[in-house]
Design a protein around this motif. Structure first.
Motif, PDB file in Angstrom:
ATOM      1  N   VAL A 245       0.829  -1.201   0.000  1.00 20.93           N
ATOM      2  CA  VAL A 245       0.000   0.000   0.000  1.00 20.93           C
ATOM      3  C   VAL A 245       0.865   1.253   0.000  1.00 20.93           C
ATOM      4  N   ILE A 246       1.917   1.271   0.781  1.00 26.26           N
ATOM      5  CA  ILE A 246       2.778   2.446   0.894  1.00 26.26           C
ATOM      6  C   ILE A 246       3.471   2.764  -0.430  1.00 26.26           C
ATOM      7  N   ALA A 247       3.614   1.756  -1.291  1.00 31.25           N
ATOM      8  CA  ALA A 247       4.244   1.951  -2.598  1.00 31.25           C
ATOM      9  C   ALA A 247       3.220   2.299  -3.677  1.00 31.25           C
ATOM     10  N   GLY A 248       1.949   2.417  -3.284  1.00 29.90           N
ATOM     11  CA  GLY A 248       0.931   2.835  -4.234  1.00 29.90           C
ATOM     12  C   GLY A 248       0.036   1.740  -4.776  1.00 29.90           C
ATOM     13  N   ALA A 249       0.155   0.528  -4.255  1.00 27.28           N
ATOM     14  CA  ALA A 249      -0.703  -0.556  -4.739  1.00 27.28           C
ATOM     15  C   ALA A 249      -2.142  -0.313  -4.291  1.00 27.28           C
ATOM     16  N   GLY A 250      -3.040  -0.223  -5.275  1.00 22.78           N
ATOM     17  CA  GLY A 250      -4.453  -0.055  -4.954  1.00 22.78           C
ATOM     18  C   GLY A 250      -5.045  -1.322  -4.374  1.00 22.78           C
ATOM     19  N   ILE A 251      -4.606  -2.461  -4.879  1.00 23.25           N
ATOM     20  CA  ILE A 251      -5.016  -3.763  -4.356  1.00 23.25           C
ATOM     21  C   ILE A 251      -3.720  -4.501  -4.030  1.00 23.25           C
ATOM     22  N   ALA A 252      -3.235  -4.273  -2.830  1.00 19.07           N
ATOM     23  CA  ALA A 252      -1.922  -4.794  -2.427  1.00 19.07           C
ATOM     24  C   ALA A 252      -1.923  -6.294  -2.159  1.00 19.07           C
ATOM     25  N   ALA A 253      -3.070  -6.860  -1.863  1.00 20.82           N
ATOM     26  CA  ALA A 253      -3.136  -8.271  -1.485  1.00 20.82           C
ATOM     27  C   ALA A 253      -2.981  -9.221  -2.666  1.00 20.82           C
ATOM     28  N   HIS A 254      -3.154  -8.710  -3.893  1.00 20.63           N
ATOM     29  CA  HIS A 254      -3.047  -9.577  -5.075  1.00 20.63           C
ATOM     30  C   HIS A 254      -2.122  -8.903  -6.080  1.00 20.63           C
ATOM     31  N   LEU A 255      -0.966  -9.474  -6.260  1.00 27.93           N
ATOM     32  CA  LEU A 255       0.038  -8.945  -7.167  1.00 27.93           C
ATOM     33  C   LEU A 255      -0.520  -8.749  -8.567  1.00 27.93           C
ATOM     34  N   HIS A 256      -0.123  -7.664  -9.198  1.00 27.58           N
ATOM     35  CA  HIS A 256      -0.494  -7.409 -10.589  1.00 27.58           C
ATOM     36  C   HIS A 256       0.535  -6.460 -11.188  1.00 27.58           C
ATOM     37  N   GLN A 257       0.862  -6.703 -12.443  1.00 28.83           N
ATOM     38  CA  GLN A 257       1.835  -5.873 -13.147  1.00 28.83           C
ATOM     39  C   GLN A 257       1.116  -5.011 -14.176  1.00 28.83           C
ATOM     40  N   HIS A 258       1.387  -3.711 -14.128  1.00 30.76           N
ATOM     41  CA  HIS A 258       0.770  -2.767 -15.063  1.00 30.76           C
ATOM     42  C   HIS A 258       1.570  -2.695 -16.357  1.00 30.76           C
ATOM     43  N   VAL A 259       0.854  -2.632 -17.467  1.00 23.86           N
ATOM     44  CA  VAL A 259       1.438  -2.387 -18.782  1.00 23.86           C
ATOM     45  C   VAL A 259       0.677  -1.184 -19.341  1.00 23.86           C
ATOM     46  N   VAL A 260       1.336  -0.022 -19.355  1.00 25.93           N
ATOM     47  CA  VAL A 260       0.679   1.225 -19.730  1.00 25.93           C
ATOM     48  C   VAL A 260       1.281   1.760 -21.023  1.00 25.93           C
TER      49      VAL A 260
END
Length: 185
Positions: free
Chosen positions: A133-148
């Motif tokens: 959460v402190i690093a900006g994860a909106g849903i910290a409990a489930h890993l996900h990688q952004h491709v923007v």
């Protein structure tokens, strides 16, 4: 313009005074801002990423499914085509992925880039994950990688001044284009 030529500005309760500015309303973002439907802690039952996999791909905005991960459009995209690569397994931390999950996550990320290039010709990409959460994860409990996907000049005055992102395409249309190109790639 003289005073007689100017339109009368009438203040309506709750509306304010017209100021000739055009507004783009994005009320759907309030759910994100207020944290609605965010899982609490590590609870799998409330995890939207875990819930998505039981839905139809079009309804869930899933672009593609692999054996261990899937690609899904972000409901609150930074840019058109912003997707996330998500492991099926409910895991929070990158080092917790198995070797096979890590490989498929990397391969899906590569394919997502290839597909986005074929559909919308971005000039570059932001790729990454926010761990915690402190690093900006909106849903910290489930890993996900952004491709923007990114284009020259895609960050203009709208997000800076208006705190609004203008997206020229509906998510369903974006999903259909990416899913078709994913199958063809």
């Amino acid at each position: 313009m003289t005073g007689a030529d100017q339109p009368e500005l009438v203040e309506q309760e709750g509306v304010g005074i017209p100021d000739a500015l055009q507004r783009l309303w994005t009320p759907h973002r309030m759910a994100y801002i207020r944290g609605q439907h965010k899982p609490v802690g590590d609870d799998v039952d409330g995890c939207p990423f875990c819930a998505l996999i039981a839905l139809d791909d079009a309804d869930a905005l899933i672009v593609a499914r692999g054996s261990l991960v899937y690609g899904v459009l972000n409901l609150y995209p930074y840019n058109p085509g912003h997707l996330m690569v998500v492991p099926y397994r409910h895991v929070a931390d990158y080092p917790e992925l198995t070797a096979a999950e890590t490989v498929e996550l990397a391969e899906f990320t590569q394919r997502a880039m290839t597909v986005a290039r074929s559909v919308s010709a971005p000039h570059g990409f932001n790729i990454g994950m926010n761990q915690g959460v402190i690093a900006g994860a909106g849903i910290a409990a489930h890993l996900h990688q952004h491709v923007v996907p990114r284009w020259g000049g895609d960050s203009n005055f709208m997000p800076v001044v208006g705190h609004t992102k203008v997206l020229p395409q509906l998510l369903g249309e974006t999903r259909a284009l990416l899913a078709k190109a994913w199958d063809e790639a």
